[in-house]
Design a protein around this motif. Structure first.
Motif, PDB file in Angstrom:
ATOM      1  N   MET A   1       0.833  -1.137   0.090  1.00 55.01           N
ATOM      2  CA  MET A   1      -0.031  -0.038   0.001  1.00 55.01           C
ATOM      3  C   MET A   1       0.940   1.333  -0.004  1.00 55.01           C
ATOM      4  N   ASN A   2       0.792   2.172  -0.889  1.00 53.86           N
ATOM      5  CA  ASN A   2       1.621   3.431  -1.090  1.00 53.86           C
ATOM      6  C   ASN A   2       0.981   4.376  -0.302  1.00 53.86           C
ATOM      7  N   GLU A   3       1.827   5.030   0.538  1.00 54.17           N
ATOM      8  CA  GLU A   3       0.965   6.174   1.236  1.00 54.17           C
ATOM      9  C   GLU A   3       0.849   7.377   0.406  1.00 54.17           C
ATOM     10  N   ILE A   4      -0.158   8.333   0.591  1.00 54.09           N
ATOM     11  CA  ILE A   4      -0.364   9.524  -0.105  1.00 54.09           C
ATOM     12  C   ILE A   4      -0.448  10.384   0.958  1.00 54.09           C
ATOM     13  N   ARG A   5       0.772  11.343   0.786  1.00 52.55           N
ATOM     14  CA  ARG A   5       0.771  12.498   1.731  1.00 52.55           C
ATOM     15  C   ARG A   5       0.362  13.827   0.988  1.00 52.55           C
ATOM     16  N   VAL A   6      -0.812  14.469   1.870  1.00 52.02           N
ATOM     17  CA  VAL A   6      -1.471  15.363   1.225  1.00 52.02           C
ATOM     18  C   VAL A   6      -1.323  16.770   2.165  1.00 52.02           C
ATOM     19  N   LEU A   7      -0.993  17.847   1.811  1.00 52.34           N
ATOM     20  CA  LEU A   7      -0.971  19.106   2.260  1.00 52.34           C
ATOM     21  C   LEU A   7      -2.279  19.877   2.128  1.00 52.34           C
ATOM     22  N   HIS A   8      -2.881  20.222   3.096  1.00 43.94           N
ATOM     23  CA  HIS A   8      -4.064  20.725   3.057  1.00 43.94           C
ATOM     24  C   HIS A   8      -3.904  22.523   3.436  1.00 43.94           C
ATOM     25  N   VAL A   9      -4.201  23.257   2.778  1.00 39.79           N
ATOM     26  CA  VAL A   9      -4.039  24.654   2.959  1.00 39.79           C
ATOM     27  C   VAL A   9      -5.336  25.340   3.426  1.00 39.79           C
ATOM     28  N   ASP A  10      -5.577  25.790   4.410  1.00 45.23           N
ATOM     29  CA  ASP A  10      -7.188  26.369   4.866  1.00 45.23           C
ATOM     30  C   ASP A  10      -6.751  27.338   5.923  1.00 45.23           C
ATOM     31  N   ASP A  11      -7.267  28.631   5.845  1.00 47.61           N
ATOM     32  CA  ASP A  11      -7.175  29.405   6.852  1.00 47.61           C
ATOM     33  C   ASP A  11      -8.500  29.089   7.975  1.00 47.61           C
ATOM     34  N   GLU A  12      -9.091  28.249   8.184  1.00 48.69           N
ATOM     35  CA  GLU A  12     -10.137  27.779   9.001  1.00 48.69           C
ATOM     36  C   GLU A  12      -9.594  26.504   9.662  1.00 48.69           C
ATOM     37  N   PRO A  13      -8.958  26.555  10.912  1.00 51.76           N
ATOM     38  CA  PRO A  13      -8.634  25.474  11.264  1.00 51.76           C
ATOM     39  C   PRO A  13      -9.560  24.271  11.567  1.00 51.76           C
ATOM     40  N   ASP A  14     -10.631  24.588  12.117  1.00 48.31           N
ATOM     41  CA  ASP A  14     -11.722  23.519  12.331  1.00 48.31           C
ATOM     42  C   ASP A  14     -11.984  22.915  11.151  1.00 48.31           C
ATOM     43  N   PHE A  15     -12.198  23.602  10.126  1.00 48.45           N
ATOM     44  CA  PHE A  15     -12.561  22.962   8.788  1.00 48.45           C
ATOM     45  C   PHE A  15     -11.477  22.326   8.448  1.00 48.45           C
ATOM     46  N   ALA A  16     -10.159  22.446   8.538  1.00 46.75           N
ATOM     47  CA  ALA A  16      -9.041  21.759   8.164  1.00 46.75           C
ATOM     48  C   ALA A  16      -9.016  20.522   8.784  1.00 46.75           C
ATOM     49  N   ASP A  17      -9.120  20.613  10.159  1.00 50.46           N
ATOM     50  CA  ASP A  17      -9.062  19.317  11.148  1.00 50.46           C
ATOM     51  C   ASP A  17     -10.297  18.487  10.534  1.00 50.46           C
ATOM     52  N   VAL A  18     -11.384  18.922  10.221  1.00 46.78           N
ATOM     53  CA  VAL A  18     -12.309  18.123   9.875  1.00 46.78           C
ATOM     54  C   VAL A  18     -12.166  17.211   8.317  1.00 46.78           C
ATOM     55  N   THR A  19     -11.519  18.002   7.663  1.00 47.67           N
ATOM     56  CA  THR A  19     -11.382  17.528   6.355  1.00 47.67           C
ATOM     57  C   THR A  19     -10.260  16.403   6.437  1.00 47.67           C
ATOM     58  N   ALA A  20      -9.203  16.756   7.188  1.00 43.76           N
ATOM     59  CA  ALA A  20      -8.311  15.800   7.673  1.00 43.76           C
ATOM     60  C   ALA A  20      -8.668  14.502   8.056  1.00 43.76           C
ATOM     61  N   GLU A  21      -9.625  14.662   8.893  1.00 40.99           N
ATOM     62  CA  GLU A  21     -10.361  13.410   9.495  1.00 40.99           C
ATOM     63  C   GLU A  21     -11.151  12.491   8.446  1.00 40.99           C
ATOM     64  N   PHE A  22     -11.874  13.174   7.819  1.00 40.68           N
ATOM     65  CA  PHE A  22     -12.761  12.587   6.447  1.00 40.68           C
ATOM     66  C   PHE A  22     -11.803  11.956   5.747  1.00 40.68           C
ATOM     67  N   LEU A  23     -10.745  12.447   5.163  1.00 40.98           N
ATOM     68  CA  LEU A  23      -9.856  12.001   4.460  1.00 40.98           C
ATOM     69  C   LEU A  23      -9.008  10.730   4.739  1.00 40.98           C
ATOM     70  N   GLU A  24      -8.565  11.066   5.965  1.00 43.30           N
ATOM     71  CA  GLU A  24      -7.670   9.745   6.729  1.00 43.30           C
ATOM     72  C   GLU A  24      -8.702   8.694   6.927  1.00 43.30           C
ATOM     73  N   ARG A  25     -10.102   8.751   7.375  1.00 37.51           N
ATOM     74  CA  ARG A  25     -10.790   7.784   7.378  1.00 37.51           C
ATOM     75  C   ARG A  25     -11.321   7.071   6.274  1.00 37.51           C
ATOM     76  N   ASP A  26     -11.474   7.949   5.237  1.00 35.58           N
ATOM     77  CA  ASP A  26     -12.206   7.292   3.924  1.00 35.58           C
ATOM     78  C   ASP A  26     -11.049   6.332   3.279  1.00 35.58           C
ATOM     79  N   ASP A  27      -9.631   6.738   3.479  1.00 39.29           N
ATOM     80  CA  ASP A  27      -8.662   6.059   2.627  1.00 39.29           C
ATOM     81  C   ASP A  27      -7.570   5.929   3.706  1.00 39.29           C
ATOM     82  N   ASP A  28      -7.084   4.906   4.401  1.00 37.55           N
ATOM     83  CA  ASP A  28      -6.010   4.715   5.073  1.00 37.55           C
ATOM     84  C   ASP A  28      -4.488   4.943   4.519  1.00 37.55           C
ATOM     85  N   ARG A  29      -4.648   5.142   3.304  1.00 39.59           N
ATOM     86  CA  ARG A  29      -3.496   5.523   2.556  1.00 39.59           C
ATOM     87  C   ARG A  29      -3.029   7.111   2.749  1.00 39.59           C
ATOM     88  N   PHE A  30      -3.997   8.065   3.030  1.00 38.83           N
ATOM     89  CA  PHE A  30      -4.125   9.158   3.301  1.00 38.83           C
ATOM     90  C   PHE A  30      -3.128   9.558   4.578  1.00 38.83           C
TER      91      PHE A  30
END
Length: 623
Positions: A1-30
């Motif tokens: 399984m190849n890891e996928i490193r994502v850099l998420h840039v957003d000036d709303e910390p809460d939204f950034a945290d939610v997005t990260a949680e959804f992405l990592e939960r949807d695909d464990d490669r993220f």
């Protein structure tokens, strides 16, 4: 399984945290790293990052400005603009600046799943292209130099040098005097000349290397595709020389064109299919391809469907059961198409409406990977027709029951009243009684005709049922001969009616043919469907009957006078009868029973000159 490193840039910390949680939960490669501004994102951006996801409306440096800076250093890195304040203008500008994709934010999990799918797809494509480019470079370096022509041009002196391979590509002799401008004008396709000229000018004036593909026409008229590369070398701001290579890539271009045509042909066939088609990666369960009919069936775009887990097509509570159904019928198959189950299978469209479908699926293998290829047919209209037919049958059955009950009561009253009449005109009374009997017979035939539309098939032995039917119709001992012990798949009640009608028809026709002159003739024709008593057909029938087997069915034959060839097409019609005792339903009921089973029936001449009814396309339970 190849890891996928994502850099998420957003000036709303809460939204950034939610997005990260959804992405990592949807695909464990993220693995998601977060930055809260454009400058912060640039500091965290390294070659190890596989994909950038950025907001648009950010203070200081917006998403498009951030994209421009990223593209200066990482021109091919996947970059997705994920913004809540989107517009067609922003999307257009983002794609113009080199964004890989554009997606508006949403509050539902499906939007994050879509984001994950697009990011995963973009990274996979980027890695594939990068790996392909690396392999091409290694391949080019390892290939024999005879496949590649080299050239050099000195802008100070105007002198140019070709290796032999360049002369061969252009199709000129070795005394040809190379010159960039004249060679471009002479050999290159008119539509490609400006591209080549601009690339050469950029190399000479600005030191820009180039790598382009163009069409040429060799000196002998041969049309070719070439790939030419150039690397300008400067000293003290002045171009000293330009060195490059040229390669004939005609074969590759033809292969690419062939692949493109095949892909287009495949896409045309796929989109032309009337059924919805889904191609699913067996290992991951993800949808890899679909067609226009699928988007219409589910009212969802192709982009929404490709990359989706196949279980998401179905009602949530049925997803696991349907997955097991796929595995059971198709998962271990060898390419043979299978129809999934007898129970209804549903898919869910974009509005949540459930649609009943019939699924035919098979396993296919492409380049060592196994896929499920499923064809989904909307059977909503079919189910509605079936329900309507059932409602009609139920209403007809109720009507037949009520009407037959009321008519029987009236006939019993009439029959009893005849017994009370005192008259010397016994012939008139007997005629009335015969009329009452005929009316009861006709009513019984109509009831049976109305109820022969459905079958409950099971194993039925021909010999015992034919023998029982002969007894029920009052045939004398020895009249019937059964020469088969085959067991067929049939509705026992319907098959009994078929035998009884054929037996009675043979007996009554034989009796009519033996009547002396001067009596009322009873010509052969369809009679009734009822089991006749001994009084009705007589113990001494004077006819012999045989039930035997055919390769794909069975037959009922007699040794009576037979049916004229001119009448054989008409005997099965409703109401057709040449007998003053026939109701015109008997042989039609025989045909209805056969058709309800999916059988074919035909009438011909028996070996003894009588009638022979052949019932074919029959399923044998013992075969």
């Amino acid at each position: 399984m190849n890891e996928i490193r994502v850099l998420h840039v957003d000036d709303e910390p809460d939204f950034a945290d939610v997005t990260a949680e959804f992405l990592e939960r949807d695909d464990d490669r993220f693995t998601v790293e977060t930055a809260f501004s454009g400058p912060d994102g640039l500091e965290q951006l390294t070659p190890a990052v596989d994909c950038v996801i950025s907001d648009y409306d950010m203070a200081g440096m917006n998403g498009l400005e951030f994209l421009e800076v990223v593209r200066e250093e990482y021109p091919e890195l996947p970059f997705i603009l994920f913004t809540g304040k989107g517009s067609e203008e922003v999307a257009s500008e983002a794609l113009t600046l080199g964004a890989t994709d554009y997606l508006q934010k949403g509050s539902v999990p499906d939007q994050y799943e879509l984001l994950a799918n697009r990011a995963s797809r973009a990274v996979e494509q980027f890695r594939t292209e990068r790996e392909l480019e690396r392999k091409n470079e290694l391949l080019e370096k390892s290939q024999n130099l005879a496949d590649v022509g080299a050239w050099e041009y000195d802008p100070e002196t105007g002198e140019a040098y070709f290796t032999d391979q360049v002369y061969d590509i252009y199709g000129v002799d070795r005394d040809h005097d190379p010159s960039p401008e004249s060679d471009i004008e002479r050999f290159y396709h008119p539509e490609d000349r400006d591209t080549v000229r601009d690339a050469v000018a950029g190399a000479l004036e600005d030191g820009e290397p180039y790598d382009i593909e163009a069409r040429i026409t060799a000196a002998d008229g041969t049309e070719k595709w070439i790939r030419t590369r150039a690397d300008p070398q400067f000293e003290d701001g002045v171009c000293q020389r330009v060195r490059g290579t040229i390669r004939d890539i005609t074969d590759r271009k033809e292969r690419e064109e062939s692949i493109a045509q095949t892909t287009e042909w495949y896409r045309t066939l796929l989109d032309g299919a009337p059924d919805a088609v889904f191609v699913v990666d067996i290992e991951s369960g993800k949808i890899r391809e679909t067609n226009r009919a699928a988007t219409q069936l589910l009212d969802r775009s192709r982009e929404e469907l490709v990359g989706l887990d196949q279980t998401k097509l179905h009602p949530p509570e049925k997803a696991e059961a349907y997955a097991d159904l796929f595995d059971q019928h198709v998962g271990a198959g060898g390419g043979r198409a299978e129809t999934l189950g007898q129970e209804e299978v549903y898919v869910v469209d974009s509005s949540g409406e459930r649609i009943p479908v019939e699924i035919n699926a098979q396993t296919v293998e492409v380049d060592g990977k196994r896929y499920n290829q499923g064809y989904f047919r909307d059977i909503t209209a079919r189910r509605e027709r079936e329900r309507e037919l059932k409602r009609q049958r139920d209403r007809l059955d109720e009507l037949v029951t009520v009407v037959s009950h009321d008519l029987r009561n009236l006939l019993r009253t009439l029959s009893a009243s005849l017994d009370l009449i005192e008259t010397d005109d016994r012939a008139s009374l007997e005629r009335c009684r015969r009329t009452v009997d005929r009316m009861e017979q006709l009513m019984d035939d109509l009831v049976n005709l109305a109820r022969h539309g459905e079958t409950e098939p099971g194993p039925v032995g021909l010999a015992p049922l034919a023998t029982a039917s002969a007894r029920a119709t009052g045939l004398s001992e020895g009249t019937l001969s059964v020469t088969t012990d085959a067991t067929i798949v049939a509705d026992e009640s319907g098959l009994r009616h078929l035998f009884e009608n054929l037996f009675v028809n043979a007996v009554e026709h034989s009796a009519a043919s033996r009547q002396p002159e001067g009596t009322d003739a009873v010509a052969r024709g369809p009679t009734s469907d009822q089991s006749r008593s001994a009084d009705a057909v007589g113990h001494d029938s004077g006819v012999s009957l045989t039930v035997g087997r055919l390769d794909d069915g069975f037959y009922v034959a007699d040794d009576g006078p037979g049916i004229p060839e001119s009448e054989r097409e008409r005997v099965f019609r409703v109401g057709y009868s040449t007998s003053d005792r026939g109701t015109g339903f008997g042989l039609n009921i025989v045909k209805q029973v056969a058709e309800a089973h999916g059988w074919d029936i035909d009438v011909t001449e028996s070996a003894d000159g009588g009638a022979r009814f052949e019932i074919t396309d029959v399923e044998f339970a013992d075969s």
